[in-house]
Design a protein around this motif. Sequence first.
Motif, short mmCIF file in Angstrom:
data_model
loop_
_atom_site.label_atom_id
_atom_site.label_comp_id
_atom_site.label_asym_id
_atom_site.label_seq_id
_atom_site.Cartn_x
_atom_site.Cartn_y
_atom_site.Cartn_z
N ILE A 4 46.31 33.33 46.35
CA ILE A 4 46.33 34.52 47.20
C ILE A 4 45.00 35.22 46.99
O ILE A 4 44.61 35.49 45.86
CB ILE A 4 47.47 35.48 46.81
N LEU A 18 48.49 44.78 42.18
CA LEU A 18 48.66 43.65 43.09
C LEU A 18 50.06 43.68 43.67
O LEU A 18 51.04 43.82 42.95
CB LEU A 18 48.46 42.32 42.35
N GLU A 19 50.15 43.50 44.98
CA GLU A 19 51.46 43.38 45.62
C GLU A 19 51.79 41.90 45.72
O GLU A 19 51.00 41.11 46.23
CB GLU A 19 51.43 44.02 47.00
N ILE A 20 52.94 41.53 45.25
CA ILE A 20 53.38 40.14 45.23
C ILE A 20 54.25 39.87 46.46
O ILE A 20 55.10 40.69 46.81
CB ILE A 20 54.19 39.84 43.94
N PRO A 21 54.05 38.73 47.14
CA PRO A 21 54.88 38.42 48.31
C PRO A 21 56.37 38.42 47.96
O PRO A 21 56.76 38.12 46.83
CB PRO A 21 54.42 37.01 48.70
N LEU A 24 58.45 35.75 45.85
CA LEU A 24 58.17 35.50 44.45
C LEU A 24 58.90 36.46 43.51
O LEU A 24 58.51 36.62 42.38
CB LEU A 24 56.65 35.62 44.19
N ARG A 25 59.97 37.06 43.93
CA ARG A 25 60.69 37.99 43.06
C ARG A 25 61.69 37.26 42.18
O ARG A 25 62.19 36.20 42.54
CB ARG A 25 61.38 39.05 43.91
N VAL A 29 56.07 33.40 36.73
CA VAL A 29 54.87 32.81 37.30
C VAL A 29 53.74 32.88 36.29
O VAL A 29 53.75 33.72 35.38
CB VAL A 29 54.42 33.53 38.61
N VAL A 31 49.71 33.49 36.10
CA VAL A 31 48.70 34.11 36.94
C VAL A 31 47.34 33.97 36.29
O VAL A 31 47.18 34.20 35.10
CB VAL A 31 49.02 35.61 37.16
#
Length: 79
Positions: A4, A18-21, A24-25, A29, A31
């Motif tokens: 991303i 950062l806003e996560i899509p 992906l909750r 993950v 990173v």
Amino acid sequence: MESIKVRQHIGQDGILHLEIPVGLREQDVEVMVIYQSVPSLTTIEPLESLYGICADDPIILDDEGISEALDDDLTGAFD
């Protein structure tokens, strides 16, 4: 692995938000952050800084006026 690319501002507190899509909750993950400083989009050069930028490539005006041969043939360009 997915990537991303975002452009964010880091405030004086040094925190990057950062806003996560949504997809992906509620999962783990891994990173990796690679950063590169970029010039601010809000910086506007004053008009005075443009003075003289064409000094080496002057616009030459003559008494013949504008040549029709210099116009591009735009027939069909806007159809």
